[in-house]
Scaffold this motif. Sequence first.
Motif, PDB file in Angstrom:
ATOM      1  N   GLU A 133       0.831  -1.208   0.000  1.00  0.00           N
ATOM      2  CA  GLU A 133       0.000   0.000   0.000  1.00  0.00           C
ATOM      3  C   GLU A 133       0.866   1.260   0.000  1.00  0.00           C
ATOM      4  O   GLU A 133       0.447   2.300  -0.504  1.00  0.00           O
ATOM      5  CB  GLU A 133      -0.950  -0.005   1.194  1.00  0.00           C
ATOM      6  CG  GLU A 133      -2.080  -1.000   1.034  1.00  0.00           C
ATOM      7  CD  GLU A 133      -2.985  -1.087   2.252  1.00  0.00           C
ATOM      8  OE1 GLU A 133      -3.008  -0.139   3.070  1.00  0.00           O
ATOM      9  OE2 GLU A 133      -3.677  -2.115   2.378  1.00  0.00           O
ATOM     10  N   ALA A 134       2.087   1.147   0.541  1.00  0.00           N
ATOM     11  CA  ALA A 134       3.035   2.277   0.542  1.00  0.00           C
ATOM     12  C   ALA A 134       3.835   2.341  -0.760  1.00  0.00           C
ATOM     13  O   ALA A 134       4.707   3.191  -0.908  1.00  0.00           O
ATOM     14  CB  ALA A 134       3.975   2.164   1.741  1.00  0.00           C
ATOM     15  N   GLY A 135       3.555   1.418  -1.690  1.00  0.00           N
ATOM     16  CA  GLY A 135       4.249   1.406  -2.973  1.00  0.00           C
ATOM     17  C   GLY A 135       5.515   0.581  -3.002  1.00  0.00           C
ATOM     18  O   GLY A 135       6.235   0.563  -3.999  1.00  0.00           O
ATOM     19  N   ILE A 136       5.795  -0.108  -1.910  1.00  0.00           N
ATOM     20  CA  ILE A 136       7.000  -0.921  -1.772  1.00  0.00           C
ATOM     21  C   ILE A 136       6.721  -2.320  -2.321  1.00  0.00           C
ATOM     22  O   ILE A 136       5.633  -2.864  -2.125  1.00  0.00           O
ATOM     23  CB  ILE A 136       7.416  -1.013  -0.279  1.00  0.00           C
ATOM     24  CG1 ILE A 136       7.731   0.382   0.261  1.00  0.00           C
ATOM     25  CG2 ILE A 136       8.586  -1.959  -0.083  1.00  0.00           C
ATOM     26  CD1 ILE A 136       7.886   0.442   1.776  1.00  0.00           C
ATOM     27  N   ASN A 137       7.697  -2.901  -2.993  1.00  0.00           N
ATOM     28  CA  ASN A 137       7.583  -4.298  -3.415  1.00  0.00           C
ATOM     29  C   ASN A 137       7.531  -5.160  -2.162  1.00  0.00           C
ATOM     30  O   ASN A 137       8.403  -5.047  -1.297  1.00  0.00           O
ATOM     31  CB  ASN A 137       8.797  -4.704  -4.258  1.00  0.00           C
ATOM     32  CG  ASN A 137       8.853  -3.967  -5.568  1.00  0.00           C
ATOM     33  OD1 ASN A 137       7.992  -4.155  -6.412  1.00  0.00           O
ATOM     34  ND2 ASN A 137       9.854  -3.116  -5.721  1.00  0.00           N
ATOM     35  N   GLY A 138       6.539  -6.019  -2.057  1.00  0.00           N
ATOM     36  CA  GLY A 138       6.382  -6.857  -0.874  1.00  0.00           C
ATOM     37  C   GLY A 138       6.395  -8.329  -1.213  1.00  0.00           C
ATOM     38  O   GLY A 138       5.792  -8.746  -2.207  1.00  0.00           O
ATOM     39  N   ILE A 139       7.091  -9.087  -0.387  1.00  0.00           N
ATOM     40  CA  ILE A 139       7.175 -10.538  -0.552  1.00  0.00           C
ATOM     41  C   ILE A 139       6.858 -11.180   0.789  1.00  0.00           C
ATOM     42  O   ILE A 139       7.458 -10.826   1.811  1.00  0.00           O
ATOM     43  CB  ILE A 139       8.590 -10.977  -0.999  1.00  0.00           C
ATOM     44  CG1 ILE A 139       8.947 -10.381  -2.364  1.00  0.00           C
ATOM     45  CG2 ILE A 139       8.706 -12.491  -1.018  1.00  0.00           C
ATOM     46  CD1 ILE A 139      10.396 -10.619  -2.775  1.00  0.00           C
ATOM     47  N   GLN A 140       5.950 -12.158   0.769  1.00  0.00           N
ATOM     48  CA  GLN A 140       5.713 -12.929   1.983  1.00  0.00           C
ATOM     49  C   GLN A 140       6.733 -14.052   2.032  1.00  0.00           C
ATOM     50  O   GLN A 140       6.830 -14.859   1.103  1.00  0.00           O
ATOM     51  CB  GLN A 140       4.301 -13.492   2.031  1.00  0.00           C
ATOM     52  CG  GLN A 140       4.032 -14.211   3.343  1.00  0.00           C
ATOM     53  CD  GLN A 140       2.621 -14.737   3.458  1.00  0.00           C
ATOM     54  OE1 GLN A 140       1.929 -14.940   2.474  1.00  0.00           O
ATOM     55  NE2 GLN A 140       2.200 -14.983   4.696  1.00  0.00           N
ATOM     56  N   PHE A 141       7.489 -14.110   3.123  1.00  0.00           N
ATOM     57  CA  PHE A 141       8.512 -15.135   3.275  1.00  0.00           C
ATOM     58  C   PHE A 141       7.864 -16.473   3.587  1.00  0.00           C
ATOM     59  O   PHE A 141       7.023 -16.583   4.476  1.00  0.00           O
ATOM     60  CB  PHE A 141       9.486 -14.781   4.406  1.00  0.00           C
ATOM     61  CG  PHE A 141      10.522 -15.839   4.633  1.00  0.00           C
ATOM     62  CD1 PHE A 141      11.661 -15.873   3.852  1.00  0.00           C
ATOM     63  CD2 PHE A 141      10.344 -16.823   5.594  1.00  0.00           C
ATOM     64  CE1 PHE A 141      12.613 -16.867   4.019  1.00  0.00           C
ATOM     65  CE2 PHE A 141      11.285 -17.816   5.781  1.00  0.00           C
ATOM     66  CZ  PHE A 141      12.419 -17.840   4.987  1.00  0.00           C
ATOM     67  N   LYS A 142       8.285 -17.501   2.831  1.00  0.00           N
ATOM     68  CA  LYS A 142       7.853 -18.873   3.087  1.00  0.00           C
ATOM     69  C   LYS A 142       9.068 -19.745   3.384  1.00  0.00           C
ATOM     70  O   LYS A 142       9.089 -20.485   4.352  1.00  0.00           O
ATOM     71  CB  LYS A 142       7.069 -19.411   1.895  1.00  0.00           C
ATOM     72  CG  LYS A 142       5.778 -18.652   1.636  1.00  0.00           C
ATOM     73  CD  LYS A 142       5.107 -19.102   0.345  1.00  0.00           C
ATOM     74  CE  LYS A 142       3.959 -18.211  -0.020  1.00  0.00           C
ATOM     75  NZ  LYS A 142       4.320 -17.030  -0.767  1.00  0.00           N
ATOM     76  N   ASN A 143      10.079 -19.651   2.519  1.00  0.00           N
ATOM     77  CA  ASN A 143      11.338 -20.362   2.714  1.00  0.00           C
ATOM     78  C   ASN A 143      12.398 -19.701   1.836  1.00  0.00           C
ATOM     79  O   ASN A 143      12.076 -18.837   1.017  1.00  0.00           O
ATOM     80  CB  ASN A 143      11.198 -21.865   2.404  1.00  0.00           C
ATOM     81  CG  ASN A 143      10.744 -22.123   0.987  1.00  0.00           C
ATOM     82  OD1 ASN A 143      11.361 -21.667   0.024  1.00  0.00           O
ATOM     83  ND2 ASN A 143       9.660 -22.877   0.840  1.00  0.00           N
TER      84      ASN A 143
END
Length: 188
Positions: free
Chosen positions: A151-161
């Motif tokens: 929402e802030a315009g940052i690339n986001g990744i959910q960590f899984k492994n």
Amino acid sequence: MNLDASLRMSMKELLDCKHPTAWIEFEKGLIDEVELERIFFKDGRKFDLEGLKSCVRDGYSYIEGVEELLSTLKDNGYEMHAFTNYPIWYRMIEEKLKLSSYLSWTFCSCILGKRKPDPLIYEEVLKHLDIEPQNCVFIDDTMKNVEAAKEAGINGIQFKNADSLQQDLSLLGVSFPSINTQKQEHKI
């Protein structure tokens, strides 16, 4: 990490009897350990704070492949920062894992007084790093924090492994050659 076992109660029991804001206040640096110990339980009961700290310390280790990934990113010139809701106990984690070998503990809630997913903390991070949001990658295991970053315009990744993280980073253009002498412009 098995905090409920260290407190000798189930997680449900813990959630029912703990002070509603003490841990968050501790994470934000608004109260210290002495105050946390005093108000942790709504009924004021005493507990083994040192045992809880030991449980936290013992509960941390590198997830398979993460240390190698951090090393590769650092060797290839990527700037990395911790962006965490940890209380002052992040120092115990640092002492054990030496994460500062790879990243800076720049954005700790106990220092900034704000926690993820508060939108203001993402703005503060971007301002501090002096970077455009699209040139920043935020990685977190909690989806609501990733969504707030996006929402802030940052690339986001959910960590899984570690493997999926490397794949997700590659999709964003992060390179993984063994040695790259040119400094990359992305900040993680």
